[in-house]
Structures are given as C-alpha cells and as structure tokens.
Design an enzyme around this catalytic site. Structure first.
Site, mmCIF file in Angstrom:
data_model
loop_
_atom_site.group_PDB
_atom_site.id
_atom_site.type_symbol
_atom_site.label_atom_id
_atom_site.label_comp_id
_atom_site.label_asym_id
_atom_site.label_seq_id
_atom_site.Cartn_x
_atom_site.Cartn_y
_atom_site.Cartn_z
ATOM 1 N N ASP A 41 0.830 -1.198 0.000
ATOM 2 C CA ASP A 41 0.000 0.000 0.000
ATOM 3 C C ASP A 41 0.868 1.254 0.000
ATOM 4 O O ASP A 41 1.901 1.321 0.676
ATOM 5 C CB ASP A 41 -0.886 -0.025 1.248
ATOM 6 C CG ASP A 41 -1.787 1.182 1.357
ATOM 7 O OD1 ASP A 41 -2.640 1.362 0.475
ATOM 8 O OD2 ASP A 41 -1.628 1.955 2.326
ATOM 9 N N GLU A 54 1.322 -0.367 -5.064
ATOM 10 C CA GLU A 54 0.456 0.744 -5.452
ATOM 11 C C GLU A 54 1.299 1.995 -5.674
ATOM 12 O O GLU A 54 1.829 2.572 -4.733
ATOM 13 C CB GLU A 54 -0.577 1.013 -4.356
ATOM 14 C CG GLU A 54 -1.505 2.175 -4.694
ATOM 15 C CD GLU A 54 -2.293 2.682 -3.498
ATOM 16 O OE1 GLU A 54 -3.405 3.204 -3.710
ATOM 17 O OE2 GLU A 54 -1.796 2.566 -2.355
#
Length: 556
Positions: A258, A294
């Site tokens: 993330d 990401e």
C-alpha cells in the site's frame, strides 16, 4: 439470422471434424487441482459443439504455475458473511473459493485483514493479529490451505507506510516523549519506538499533528490517526522483517504494498530501495514470493518504480474512469491506439526491469466502479473486460466488477458495497460499511441470476478468463503490432511466448468489420477462440475474418 449463423457454424464444425479437427492443445497438462472452470479441462477446438451458445473453440486449459495469475480483489468486510453478523469474514471467503476458482481466478488479493480500528482496516494496530471482525488466525490458515488446494495463491495487503495511532509502538513512543525533560533529545536506546515514526519539535507542515501532552509533533500524511512510519529506521525494518516472515510462514504467497510512493514523499530513490529491501528479504524466504505495489501515478513514474526490481506495479495508466481501458471500451479511444499503449507498457517496463509483470486493472476499491464510468452499458462493460483480459501480466478484477455492480460519488464507503450474490436469496449478504449511502442499486441482476444467463456480464468474464487460461501467450507473450491491420477501431497484434505465437484481432467499434488476413503475419492462422457480446459468431473464410461489433478474436 442468429439461429441461421449458429446452424452454419455447426455444419462447419462437423466438416472440420471430418477433416481431422483443429485447435489441438499445445503445452503442458494441467493438474486436476488447478482446473478452475466447469470441472474439466475443456474440449479441443471443434469438438466443443455441445456448448448451447454455439461457441466451437473451447480449448484445454494450459495453466502455468508461476507468478502470472488472474487475481480477484476482495474487500472481506463486504464480501460474504458466514456467521450472520452482517460483516464479511474470512470463513465467508473460504465458502466462496469454489466460485472464485470456477471463474478461472487463480489468485486473490485480500484488502487489509490485520487488527484495526476502522472498517477499511488500513490503520493497523497489530501486525500479528487478524481483525476480530474477520475471524481468528485459524480461520485465515484454513483459508490459505483451501486456496492452495485449488491452485489459488494468496496476496495480502501490507500497510507499512503508516500504522494506527493506537498501535503500541506509537503509544509507547508518545508516552516516552511526554516524559522527556524539557530540551532533552529522545534516545532510541531508552525507547526504540521514537525512531519508528517521524517526530519533530515543530509543526513541519500541515501533515504534522501535535502529540498530546507535550510539544512534539508527528507526521500523518493520510490522516491524523495514521502516523507515518520511518522506513529509514533499521530497527523498524528488522521488526517488519519479522512481520513478513510471520505471514510467509503462514503460507501467504505475496504482498500488495500500500502507498509505496508515500514511504518518503516524493523520494523515488528511497522508496524503490525500500521496496527492494523487503522484496529481497521475502524472496530469501520463498523464491516464488510475489509483490505488487500501489504507485498511483503517471506512466513515467510507474516505470521509475520498476527500477526497484520488484515484479509488479498496478497499471494506473490503463485504469480508472479516464484510463485507456474504459475509453477504449466506450469507443472514444481506438483499438489501434490501445494496442500501441500495450506495446509502450512492454517497452517502458521492460527497460526498467526485464522481469516485470504488469498488473493491469479497470478499477479498484479507491475508484468509482467501472459500471459508473460506462453508464451501466452492458456491451461496453463486456468490452472493458475483454480488453483487460487480453493484456500482458496479471490482471486484477475488483469483486462485483464481474456482475456490473455500481458505486456512488466519491465517498470510499460507496465504492465498497456488499457483493450481490442473489436478487432473492440474502444468505451471506453483508450490511456493508455503515456510512455507505442507501439506495445504491445495480442495473444488472445478482450473481446467482447471471450464472444461468449465457449472455450475462458474468459469463463474459468467465470466458475471457478462460481464454487466458487456455493461452499462456496472452499473459506472457512478447507483443508485435501488425501495422497493416491497424486502422482506428480495428487492430491486430501477435504475442510470442516460448516459440508459440498467437494473433489477437480487435474490433472496438460499434459496427461489424471484415479483416483481410491474407498477406499478413496472421494469414496462416485459424480461429482459436473469441469474445463477442451476445453469442455472435466470428467467422474466417478465404482469409477474411468477419468480426461483430466490439469483439476480440484469438488466432493460432
């Protein structure tokens, strides 16, 4: 007309069978446990004439056990409720593994499952615990084991850009700072956690918040209750290595990283080094370990992050309401332009990391759903799926995308609504996020109803994924554009993998087209499979390929 075309196709199939058949499978055999669709390995070419849609080209599955996968993204909270409390859970995911495998997915990405204070669980309070709303560690172990029995690999969301403000590391660090004498500098020997976060004596910028009870501040870019971790700390890295080992020992196959571009804001050198550090450590524990990160940025930035030598970055250039997939699906972006983009991805990412695996997707949990972007136009939704499933790498499908679920507005909760398993049977249906708006309805039936509709979005997804599982060249092949066959809504490419070449021809226009293959690299190929909107037949006669509106054909 449709019945007549189907009859003609059946006659042609019988003639082909008498002449010896076509479309024989080339490649390795598939272990029984990896067979994900229809409970069998499929039929060879023209022998598949019992398909009620008239589709004659189902091939044997040829699934390679590597890190090229078809991934299904699951928000556990909204997916399937196994215990009746209105909240999705890990046992609910386990109950639906047969559905996931039957669709042809052989990888799942679980959004955060570690203990947290929020519904979304991106603020971790303990990296070694399952959130109690989702179950217990034994439930997770069972899920992993059941996934592996079906040939499904498990990727979990790993949030190391920040922790929760309720994490014990942060609580201890703040307590230590409150106890410091005025003017004294914090000493990691006394409290190691003070170097786990970005503390400062001044409010550096608007992303810094005051530590209650003292004059210190901490960084929290996303939210005051998500203090940023200091990945420059060797002590913290050692702690996170222990966390990684814990989950890998549990059987986890990969991590979704993330907020990778926010580890240190705007510092790509630091961030790529940090990704490389963790990936290298995990590869040392499991040589087949996978990582996808990401990096919500433009193409040049994504390319830069591939220099981390980690395998995958989500392809945000292709994704979202204004991404290449949606625009090509609605026809405002030509097929010719789209295949040129695919070649550009190949060249740019390969330049940075020869072992890259692209991670394309249409939308995810942070975006409005594709049904909103395409105004719930069923044809365009199918086309978007077809384009995605012909891309290189490991495609990711957000739960509910395969049945055309909708979202609403920009509120995150409205992008993470309950999976619609049935229009009539509420078994397993979750309540969804409590702050989601009510009255957000889908334009399409639920999953149970779509399963029995051959022309549904769901069954289009199923065939598209099967084509990937039949043809490893789609995911892994080196792309060459057939320039002479590219003209606005019409385009053609070849993909070559380990000496095997397929052709892919696209029609993203709203009209039927005729494509003359004679004199091109595709001239000697035959139809191997195709995607059409509602069972229309693609034909190839005398070197001319007749393609209905918004269709894709694979040749070999």
């Amino acid at each position: 007309m449709k019945k007549r075309l189907l009859s003609m196709a059946l006659v042609a199939a019988l003639i082909m069978g008498l002449l010896g058949g076509c479309g024989k499978k080339e490649g390795q055999e598939v272990p029984t446990e990896q067979i994900g669709q229809e409970g069998e390995t499929g039929q060879e070419g023209s022998e598949a004439s019992d398909d009620p849609t008239g589709y004659l080209y189902e091939q044997e599955l040829n699934i390679i056990d590597d890190n090229y996968r078809n991934y299904y993204e699951i928000f556990v909270y909204s997916f399937y409720d196994s215990d009746g409390d209105g909240i999705g859970d890990l046992n609910g995911v386990t109950e639906k593994l047969d559905y996931i495998a039957d669709m042809g997915f052989n990888g799942i990405w679980l959004m955060p499952i570690m203990s947290s204070t929020t519904y979304h669980k991106y603020d971790v309070t303990n990296y070694y615990e399952i959130d109690s709303e989702y179950g217990v560690m034994e439930d997770f172990q069972r899920l992993v084991d059941e996934c592996h029995k079906r040939g499904i690999r498990v990727v979990i969301d790993v949030v190391i850009n920040h922790s929760s403000s309720k994490h014990q590391w942060f609580l201890d660090a703040c307590a230590y700072l409150r106890g410091l004498e005025e003017g004294a500098e914090p000493d990691p020997a006394e409290c190691p956690y003070v170097e786990y976060y970005h503390f400062a004596r001044e409010k550096v910028n608007s992303d810094y918040y005051k530590v209650s009870g003292c004059d210190w501040y901490y960084e929290g870019v996303f939210w005051s209750e998500m203090p940023d971790l200091n990945l420059g700390s060797e002590a913290l890295r050692g702690e996170l290595e222990n966390v990684a080992k814990y989950w890998i020992d549990m059987g986890v196959d990969g991590f979704r990283m993330d907020a990778a571009m926010h580890f240190e804001e705007g510092d790509i050198t630091f961030n790529t080094e940090a990704l490389n550090w963790l990936y290298s450590y995990c590869k040392g524990l499991n040589p087949d370990f996978y990582m996808v990160s990401e990096v919500w940025a433009g193409l040049n930035t994504i390319q830069g992050y591939y220099e981390s030598e980690t395998p995958s970055m989500f392809n945000f250039d292709a994704a979202g309401a204004e991404g290449k997939l949606v625009k090509a699906a609605r026809g405002t972006y030509t097929a010719s332009s789209f295949v040129n983009d695919m070649l550009r991805y190949q060249e740019m990412f390969n330049e940075a990391n020869a072992d890259y695996i692209d991670a394309p997707f249409i939308t995810n949990h942070d975006m409005g759903r594709v049904a909103n972007a395409l105004l719930s136009n069923q044809d365009d939704l199918k086309m978007a799926c077809g384009l995605l499933m012909m891309m290189n790498g490991s495609p990711f499908v957000y739960y509910g995308e395969e049945i055309g679920m909708k979202s609403s507005g920009t509120k995150d909760e409205n992008k993470r609504l309950p999976m619609i398993w049935s229009d009539t049977d509420t078994t397993g249906m979750t309540n969804g996020p409590k702050d989601a708006d009510s009255g957000i309805t889908s334009a399409f039936p639920g999953l149970e109803e779509q399963l029995i509709d051959e022309a549904s979005i769901l069954n289009y997804y199923k065939r598209a994924i099967r084509l990937r599982n039949e043809n490893p060249e789609i995911a892994r092949g080196s792309i060459v554009i057939v320039e002479s066959l590219c003209d606005a809504g019409q385009a053609a490419i070849t993909k070559t993998y380990e000496g095997s070449t397929i052709g892919i021809v696209y029609n993203n226009s709203k009209e039927e087209i005729q494509v003359t293959l004679t004199g091109t690299e595709l001239a000697d190929m035959q139809i191997r499979g195709y995607l059409t909107l509602n069972g229309e037949v693609i034909t190839l006669n005398d070197g001319v390929l007749v393609m209905p509106a918004q269709s894709i054909c694979i040749l070999k």
